[in-house]
Design an enzyme around this catalytic site. Structure first.
Site, PDB file in Angstrom:
ATOM      1  N   LYS A 169      35.461  37.228  24.981  1.00 18.27           N
ATOM      2  CA  LYS A 169      35.809  36.109  25.864  1.00 18.27           C
ATOM      3  C   LYS A 169      35.120  34.830  25.400  1.00 18.27           C
ATOM      4  CE  LYS A 169      37.226  39.000  29.385  1.00 18.27           C
ATOM      5  NZ  LYS A 169      38.605  39.147  29.823  1.00 18.27           N
ATOM      6  N   HIS A 205      36.375  41.161  39.729  1.00 15.63           N
ATOM      7  CA  HIS A 205      37.248  41.889  38.805  1.00 15.63           C
ATOM      8  C   HIS A 205      37.112  43.385  39.112  1.00 15.63           C
ATOM      9  CE1 HIS A 205      38.485  43.472  34.831  1.00 15.63           C
ATOM     10  NE2 HIS A 205      39.066  42.297  34.617  1.00 15.63           N
ATOM     11  N   ASP A 217      28.172  39.403  36.776  1.00 15.97           N
ATOM     12  CA  ASP A 217      29.259  39.606  35.823  1.00 15.97           C
ATOM     13  C   ASP A 217      29.513  38.257  35.147  1.00 15.97           C
ATOM     14  OD1 ASP A 217      31.698  39.643  34.556  1.00 15.97           O
ATOM     15  OD2 ASP A 217      32.789  40.601  36.185  1.00 15.97           O
TER      16      ASP A 217
HETATM   17  N1  PMP Z   1      34.804  40.632  34.618  1.00 17.82           N
HETATM   18  C1  PMP Z   1      35.586  39.547  34.516  1.00 17.82           C
HETATM   19  C2  PMP Z   1      35.373  38.398  35.433  1.00 17.82           C
HETATM   20  C3  PMP Z   1      36.585  39.520  33.542  1.00 17.82           C
HETATM   21  O1  PMP Z   1      37.369  38.447  33.438  1.00 17.82           O
HETATM   22  C4  PMP Z   1      36.763  40.629  32.688  1.00 17.82           C
HETATM   23  C5  PMP Z   1      37.868  40.661  31.647  1.00 17.82           C
HETATM   24  N2  PMP Z   1      39.112  40.246  32.110  1.00 17.82           N
HETATM   25  C6  PMP Z   1      35.906  41.714  32.832  1.00 17.82           C
HETATM   26  C7  PMP Z   1      34.941  41.674  33.802  1.00 17.82           C
HETATM   27  C8  PMP Z   1      36.014  42.917  31.945  1.00 17.82           C
HETATM   28  O2  PMP Z   1      35.691  42.558  30.639  1.00 17.82           O
HETATM   29  P1  PMP Z   1      35.999  43.564  29.417  1.00 17.82           P
HETATM   30  O3  PMP Z   1      37.450  43.922  29.572  1.00 17.82           O
HETATM   31  O4  PMP Z   1      35.730  42.729  28.206  1.00 17.82           O
HETATM   32  O5  PMP Z   1      35.099  44.720  29.565  1.00 17.82           O
END
Ligand code: PMP
Length: 407
Positions: free
Chosen positions: A227, A128, A201
């Site tokens: 999540k 990500h 992560d």
């Molecule tokens: N890493 C992954 C794999 C994610 O799916 C996400 C959210 N889409 C994030 C990091 C970032 O999370 P947040 O937006 O809650 O900080």
């Protein structure tokens, strides 16, 4: 731990705990399949948030009155419960705004002071953006292991790139775009043999996999409450205590100090050294309630249900003419990313929305991965424990209609 021995979920009763699932969308039943973006919240979490504001709200740590005591007690009890869920010590749990902030904290406070010119952070091609950009902002070169056609990390390539310049390894445990579950334990062992620290992560793992961070032995683990059925804007950084002790604070302000004077200040103990300012008390309490709710469902039942639904959905999507699934690893959670010949992902998403089906379309904050698969965007249906076969049937029917309209 309150893990029950449920083997099977009572799905109608479970769904009834999520009031938003009863919303009508364009006059249709809601099929909420955007869970990798954010999950919906059960009554238990809504109640915890409401109770906090009705009966305990006050600022924490700084007053002797009764409400401040209630707020502080509940907030710190949440830290205990979150630490117990992750199977680590409470001092190793830093509260943040989410995965993104947790990773930025490590990039700024752990990596940046150790960085030499030419140092690398070894990633995978499915990270990500929040596990790419913070390392670049800290000044590191980012290097990524190749992704196979099935959407797995090419471990040979990863091992090859784990070299003398690797200052840190950062890897997503579960891919938000593909659903792939990465062999993080194996990767951590390999990095550990070379003395290289590892950040995992865990944003997409918490709702779907039982975690034991002590056993996993990562140096850092980042995740977000939203999540995993908890509130937005709240997350956790787990870090080994020795790292937290050695790392300088990154945000200055109230609560993170021991003493303040104009000729210099001293820092509070861990984890408070990293928690400047008024925290999200309700967020912590809601997060703890969400993790308790997950445990009360039972991991065996969650796993059986989600994998069963993935097995139901995969062939039904795959047989739609012109549809190509991206992310076909045998080790994956319920994420179905796809493109349809002749149809732009966003148009697909709009048509599905007209049928009450919520999916995400776009690059899912994984642009390098989209490039790897030669697409600009995908449509992504992502499952949570409250999804049922009707959600999948609704998706499949809407996709057949979309194909007739677009392709
Ligand atoms: N890493 C992954 C794999 C994610 O799916 C996400 C959210 N889409 C994030 C990091 C970032 O999370 P947040 O937006 O809650 O900080």
């Amino acid at each position: 731990m309150s893990e029950t021995s449920n083997a099977v979920l009572n799905l109608p009763a479970l769904r009834a705990q999520f009031p938003i699932l009863a919303e009508r969308i364009h006059g249709q039943r809601l099929a909420y399949l955007d869970n990798a973006a954010t999950t919906q919240k059960p009554e238990a979490v809504l109640r915890a948030l409401d109770n906090y504001y009705r009966h305990a709200n006050s600022n924490v740590h700084r007053a002797v009155h009764e409400l401040a005591a209630r707020a502080t007690t509940q907030y710190e009890a949440a830290r205990d419960r979150i630490a117990a869920f992750l199977k680590v010590a409470r001092e190793e749990i830093v509260f943040t705004r989410g995965t993104t902030e947790s990773i930025n904290l490590v990039a700024r406070s752990f990596l940046q002071p150790r960085l030499q010119p030419g140092d690398e952070v070894l990633l995978t091609g499915m990270e990500h953006h929040s596990n790419i950009v913070p390392w670049q902002l800290a000044g590191a070169r980012t290097v990524a292991a190749r992704i196979t056609d099935d959407g797995e990390v090419d471990l040979e390539d990863w091992h090859r790139k784990l070299g003398p310049r690797t200052r840190l390894v950062a890897v997503v445990q579960v891919s938000n775009s593909l659903g792939t579950i990465n062999p993080v334990a194996q990767m951590i062992r390999a990095a550990r043999e070379r003395g290289i620290p590892v950040l995992v992560d865990g944003a997409q793992a918490v709702a779907h996999l039982p975690l034991d961070l002590r056993e996993l032995d990562a140096d850092f683990y980042a995740c977000s409450a939203h999540k995993a059925y908890g509130p937005t804007g709240f997350g956790v950084l787990y870090a080994k205590r020795e790292h937290l002790e050695a790392m300088p604070p990154w945000h200055g302000g109230g609560d993170m100090i021991r003493t303040v004077a104009f000729d210099g200040s001293t820092w509070n103990e861990v984890p408070y050294k990293f928690e400047a300012g008024t925290p999200d008390m309700a967020g912590a309490i809601g997060c703890a309630a969400a993790l308790e709710w997950i445990e009360a469902q039972g991991w065996t039942a969650i796993h059986a249900h989600e994998q069963g639904l993935l097995d139901y959905a995969t062939p039904r999507l795959a047989e739609i003419p012109g549809l190509r699934l991206i992310g076909t690893s045998a080790h994956k959670v319920g994420v179905l990313s796809f493109v349809m010949e002749g149809a732009h992902a966003h148009d697909l998403g709009s048509i599905l929305d007209q049928h009450g089906v919520a999916v995400r379309t776009g690059h899912h904050c994984t642009m390098p991965l989209m490039e790897r698969f030669g697409v600009a965007a995908t449509a992504r249906a992502s499952l949570a424990v409250y999804n049922d076969r009707q959600d999948i049937d609704q998706l499949v029917q809407a996709l057949h209609k979309a194909r007739r309209l677009l392709a």
